[in-house]
Write a protein that holds these residues in place. Structure first.
Motif, PDB file in Angstrom:
ATOM      1  N   GLU A  43     -64.253   7.848 -47.689  1.00  0.00           N
ATOM      2  CA  GLU A  43     -62.981   7.553 -47.019  1.00  0.00           C
ATOM      3  C   GLU A  43     -63.304   7.144 -45.592  1.00  0.00           C
ATOM      4  O   GLU A  43     -63.606   7.986 -44.737  1.00  0.00           O
ATOM      5  CB  GLU A  43     -62.077   8.779 -47.033  1.00  0.00           C
ATOM      6  CG  GLU A  43     -60.730   8.560 -46.352  1.00  0.00           C
ATOM      7  CD  GLU A  43     -59.856   7.535 -47.069  1.00  0.00           C
ATOM      8  OE1 GLU A  43     -59.014   6.897 -46.404  1.00  0.00           O
ATOM      9  OE2 GLU A  43     -60.023   7.361 -48.295  1.00  0.00           O
ATOM     10  N   PRO A  44     -63.308   5.859 -45.313  1.00  0.00           N
ATOM     11  CA  PRO A  44     -63.727   5.412 -43.977  1.00  0.00           C
ATOM     12  C   PRO A  44     -62.719   5.811 -42.904  1.00  0.00           C
ATOM     13  O   PRO A  44     -61.518   5.873 -43.154  1.00  0.00           O
ATOM     14  CB  PRO A  44     -63.795   3.892 -44.130  1.00  0.00           C
ATOM     15  CG  PRO A  44     -62.780   3.596 -45.186  1.00  0.00           C
ATOM     16  CD  PRO A  44     -62.819   4.749 -46.140  1.00  0.00           C
ATOM     17  N   ARG A  45     -63.249   6.060 -41.734  1.00  0.00           N
ATOM     18  CA  ARG A  45     -62.371   6.356 -40.602  1.00  0.00           C
ATOM     19  C   ARG A  45     -62.063   5.034 -39.886  1.00  0.00           C
ATOM     20  O   ARG A  45     -62.679   4.688 -38.890  1.00  0.00           O
ATOM     21  CB  ARG A  45     -63.039   7.341 -39.655  1.00  0.00           C
ATOM     22  CG  ARG A  45     -63.261   8.709 -40.280  1.00  0.00           C
ATOM     23  CD  ARG A  45     -63.891   9.654 -39.285  1.00  0.00           C
ATOM     24  NE  ARG A  45     -64.069  10.977 -39.882  1.00  0.00           N
ATOM     25  CZ  ARG A  45     -64.612  12.015 -39.248  1.00  0.00           C
ATOM     26  NH1 ARG A  45     -65.051  11.870 -37.985  1.00  0.00           N
ATOM     27  NH2 ARG A  45     -64.741  13.172 -39.861  1.00  0.00           N
ATOM     28  N   ILE A  46     -61.108   4.338 -40.450  1.00  0.00           N
ATOM     29  CA  ILE A  46     -60.723   3.019 -39.940  1.00  0.00           C
ATOM     30  C   ILE A  46     -59.242   3.065 -39.609  1.00  0.00           C
ATOM     31  O   ILE A  46     -58.431   3.618 -40.377  1.00  0.00           O
ATOM     32  CB  ILE A  46     -60.995   1.921 -40.994  1.00  0.00           C
ATOM     33  CG1 ILE A  46     -62.480   1.905 -41.368  1.00  0.00           C
ATOM     34  CG2 ILE A  46     -60.590   0.551 -40.469  1.00  0.00           C
ATOM     35  CD1 ILE A  46     -62.806   0.963 -42.503  1.00  0.00           C
ATOM     36  N   ASN A  47     -58.894   2.467 -38.491  1.00  0.00           N
ATOM     37  CA  ASN A  47     -57.483   2.425 -38.086  1.00  0.00           C
ATOM     38  C   ASN A  47     -56.782   1.313 -38.873  1.00  0.00           C
ATOM     39  O   ASN A  47     -56.992   0.125 -38.618  1.00  0.00           O
ATOM     40  CB  ASN A  47     -57.381   2.168 -36.581  1.00  0.00           C
ATOM     41  CG  ASN A  47     -55.943   2.297 -36.079  1.00  0.00           C
ATOM     42  OD1 ASN A  47     -55.006   2.475 -36.868  1.00  0.00           O
ATOM     43  ND2 ASN A  47     -55.783   2.227 -34.770  1.00  0.00           N
ATOM     44  N   ARG A  48     -55.958   1.734 -39.815  1.00  0.00           N
ATOM     45  CA  ARG A  48     -55.189   0.790 -40.626  1.00  0.00           C
ATOM     46  C   ARG A  48     -53.693   1.106 -40.568  1.00  0.00           C
ATOM     47  O   ARG A  48     -52.934   0.736 -41.451  1.00  0.00           O
ATOM     48  CB  ARG A  48     -55.660   0.857 -42.092  1.00  0.00           C
ATOM     49  CG  ARG A  48     -57.121   0.507 -42.298  1.00  0.00           C
ATOM     50  CD  ARG A  48     -57.527   0.603 -43.757  1.00  0.00           C
ATOM     51  NE  ARG A  48     -57.524   1.987 -44.237  1.00  0.00           N
ATOM     52  CZ  ARG A  48     -57.805   2.358 -45.489  1.00  0.00           C
ATOM     53  NH1 ARG A  48     -58.114   1.433 -46.393  1.00  0.00           N
ATOM     54  NH2 ARG A  48     -57.787   3.633 -45.852  1.00  0.00           N
ATOM     55  N   ASP A  49     -53.301   1.783 -39.477  1.00  0.00           N
ATOM     56  CA  ASP A  49     -51.921   2.270 -39.403  1.00  0.00           C
ATOM     57  C   ASP A  49     -50.912   1.157 -39.158  1.00  0.00           C
ATOM     58  O   ASP A  49     -49.767   1.242 -39.611  1.00  0.00           O
ATOM     59  CB  ASP A  49     -51.796   3.325 -38.284  1.00  0.00           C
ATOM     60  CG  ASP A  49     -52.609   4.554 -38.593  1.00  0.00           C
ATOM     61  OD1 ASP A  49     -52.902   4.769 -39.793  1.00  0.00           O
ATOM     62  OD2 ASP A  49     -52.965   5.296 -37.655  1.00  0.00           O
ATOM     63  N   THR A  50     -51.295   0.110 -38.402  1.00  0.00           N
ATOM     64  CA  THR A  50     -50.377  -0.989 -38.066  1.00  0.00           C
ATOM     65  C   THR A  50     -51.025  -2.312 -38.467  1.00  0.00           C
ATOM     66  O   THR A  50     -52.253  -2.386 -38.627  1.00  0.00           O
ATOM     67  CB  THR A  50     -50.044  -1.003 -36.561  1.00  0.00           C
ATOM     68  OG1 THR A  50     -51.219  -1.391 -35.834  1.00  0.00           O
ATOM     69  CG2 THR A  50     -49.577   0.363 -36.084  1.00  0.00           C
ATOM     70  N   PRO A  51     -50.235  -3.381 -38.608  1.00  0.00           N
ATOM     71  CA  PRO A  51     -50.827  -4.687 -38.920  1.00  0.00           C
ATOM     72  C   PRO A  51     -51.838  -5.135 -37.889  1.00  0.00           C
ATOM     73  O   PRO A  51     -52.912  -5.649 -38.238  1.00  0.00           O
ATOM     74  CB  PRO A  51     -49.612  -5.621 -38.975  1.00  0.00           C
ATOM     75  CG  PRO A  51     -48.451  -4.741 -39.273  1.00  0.00           C
ATOM     76  CD  PRO A  51     -48.752  -3.427 -38.611  1.00  0.00           C
TER      77      PRO A  51
END
Length: 567
Positions: A43-51
């Motif tokens: 589970e990568p720690r990537i910011n995918r919260d907003t476009p």
């Protein structure tokens, strides 16, 4: 409480409840899936919260070469879970190239909210104030159709909603990369050519752009010279003149085609260049094709139409004047339709309002106002030209009296009307000015024209004697077509004498003018002869002129008497 009052209060309460529900409704809209990319490890720690965060994360990871992690920003649901570990990084690498070469990212217009709501949207926008679960980044041409590149908000059953590249967009990545990825020429370049000189621009692109422009210019020049030489050999025939006129247009068209083909096959530039360069080549391409079409039509019309205006002004050629005017009108209307069609196809090809980069340019209000202000005069002239074509207030070959000038309509263009004066001078009149000023059209319905010659004579002049001379002139002059309608009338008088009008009708304006001059000469001659033959105290010259001649004679006699006395 009355029934109407109750209904009104109920409606207001419902409206308030609806507004409250809208305000309190959660902004979480998304696509629900069982699992997101189950084949990818961890589970990568990537910011995918907003476009905006998702796109930034993808570009940062791709730039760092971490394509395995960047694959987590793709919806790989169309790929088997077992194949996702190998396919994901490869698709991420290909997507990086597509974004680099075909997408101009409008970061200001990309929402930075989890619900995808655009707080900068116009109130007139249908999606203004509404959360979104899908955003289109770009519309990219693929074969014969445009392909959207989208970000979507996806919620797996065991996780939180995240923004990733849509599954349908991921499916098109291989085909897009095949069309816009590295060409064989780019792959054969040395490593130093791929060095980034400035962000988004490699060294080979800065070197290839001048080479492409020179190649396109050379191809266009060769076609231009070839057609010019062929036209010179075939002149003065129709085909020689046609090739000579089309040489430059075909040269520009060939250069644009060459540049567009090389830009799409050999040199696939980044979005920094492609966003501006490709539409520019397309505009030149469509402009060249439109110029070839217009000039070909003009040459055909020139071969069909009568060039000699003196032939058109004759009464028997009235139908030919109408025919040539209609052809000229159809030409202008056809050109307008062709321009509109070419503009529509051009906008469709370059996706002017769909691609983010060019839409950003097109949305510049100041530029739009400047272009509209600059084009207002040309557009008003074009509309005025079409107004002449529809109302037919003036036709090619018509004889006009415009601003105290007698002239013929030689040509009606989009922006000006070409008038030929009686002494073979040319007047260039803007169409808007021409239609806004009153003028006399002497050949609008009937080219026949009645001319009047006015002479001021003494009160005692013998009108019957002059009438006899006038009738003799009318009888013997072939230019007078209405022998019975010719008249001699006393139209005015004052203390100095009476004003006599001699009326006669000719077939068309030029003949009428010649006939008027001959009639004036004949009546002046008749008045002079009758003046010398006057008897019974009759005079033809006005009293004022007669008295001045007498005074002049008395003054000469007095001077001669003084001279004799002095001797």
């Amino acid at each position: 409480m009355t029934l109407m009052t109750a209904l009104a209060l109920g409606w207001l309460a419902g409206l308030a409840g609806s507004a409250a529900a809208q305000q309190s409704a959660p902004g979480d809209v998304y696509f629900e899936v069982e699992a997101l990319n189950p084949g990818l490890a961890g589970e990568p720690r990537i910011n995918r919260d907003t476009p905006q965060a998702a796109l930034e994360s993808f570009l940062d990871l791709a730039k760092a070469g971490e394509y395995a992690r960047a694959a987590h920003l793709l919806d790989l649901s169309s790929i088997e879970a077992a194949d996702q570990p190998s396919a994901g990084p490869q698709l991420a690498r290909q997507l990086e190239k597509i974004l680099e070469r075909k997408v101009w990212i409008n970061w200001e217009g990309l929402p930075d909210r989890p619900d995808g709501l655009d707080i900068t949207a116009s109130p007139k926008d249908l999606l203004a104030g509404s959360p979104r679960r899908s955003l289109r980044l770009a519309l990219i041409e693929l074969d014969d159709r445009p392909v959207p590149l989208r970000l979507e908000r996806v919620k797996p059953a065991d996780g939180q909603p995240v923004w990733v590249f849509a599954a349908r967009s991921v499916e098109t990545i291989p085909a897009l990369h095949k069309a816009y990825g590295e060409s064989w020429l780019e792959r054969s370049m040395p490593n130093w050519a791929h060095t980034q000189i400035v962000p988004g621009l490699a060294a080979w692109q800065l070197l290839s752009l001048p080479l492409l422009l020179m190649s396109a210019g050379l191809a266009g020049w060769l076609v231009y010279r070839m057609l010019r030489n062929a036209g010179s050999q075939l002149r003065p025939g129709f085909w020689g003149r046609l090739l000579g006129r089309l040489a430059l247009s075909f040269g520009v068209l060939t250069g644009a085609v060459t540049g567009y083909a090389m830009q799409g096959r050999l040199f696939v530039f980044s979005a920094t260049i492609d966003t501006f360069f490709a539409p520019l080549l397309l505009m030149i391409l469509f402009g060249g094709a439109l110029t070839v079409f217009v000039q070909t039509i003009d040459m055909i019309l020139e071969r069909t139409l009568t060039k000699d205006i003196s032939e058109l002004e004759k009464p028997e050629n009235r139908e030919m004047r109408a025919f040539q005017t209609n052809l000229s009108a159809f030409r202008r209307i056809g050109i307008v339709l062709a321009i509109m069609l070419a503009a529509g196809v051009l906008l469709t090809q370059i996706n002017l309002f769909a691609t983010t980069g060019v839409a950003l340019i097109g949305s510049a209000g100041v530029v739009t106002l400047i272009l509209a202000f600059a084009a207002r005069s040309a557009l008003s002239n074009i509309m005025a030209s079409l107004q002449i074509a529809i109302s037919k207030t003036a036709a090619i070959g018509d004889s006009l009296f415009f601003e105290n000038r007698w002239c013929y309509v030689e040509k009606i263009n989009f922006t000006y009307v070409l008038l030929k004066t009686w002494d073979s001078r040319r007047l260039i009149v803007p169409v808007t000015y021409f239609v806004s000023e009153p003028f006399e059209n002497w050949t609008k319905r009937d080219p026949t024209m009645t001319k009047v010659v006015r002479l001021r004579l003494h009160h005692s002049a013998d009108i019957d004697s002059l009438r006899e001379r006038f009738e003799s002139f009318v009888r013997d002059n072939d230019k007078v077509i209405d022998k019975d309608g010719a008249r001699v009338l006393v139209v005015d008088h004052d203390a100095t004498g009476m004003l006599v009008g001699f009326y006669a009708t000719a077939e068309e304006p030029l003949t009428a003018w010649t006939m008027e001059c001959e009639l004036r000469e004949a009546m002046l001659k008749a008045a002079s002869e009758l003046e010398l033959e006057r008897s019974e105290g009759r005079q033809f010259l006005p009293a004022e002129r007669d008295s001045r001649i007498s005074d002049f004679a008395e003054m000469e006699d007095a001077q001669q008497g003084d001279a004799r006395s002095a001797t």
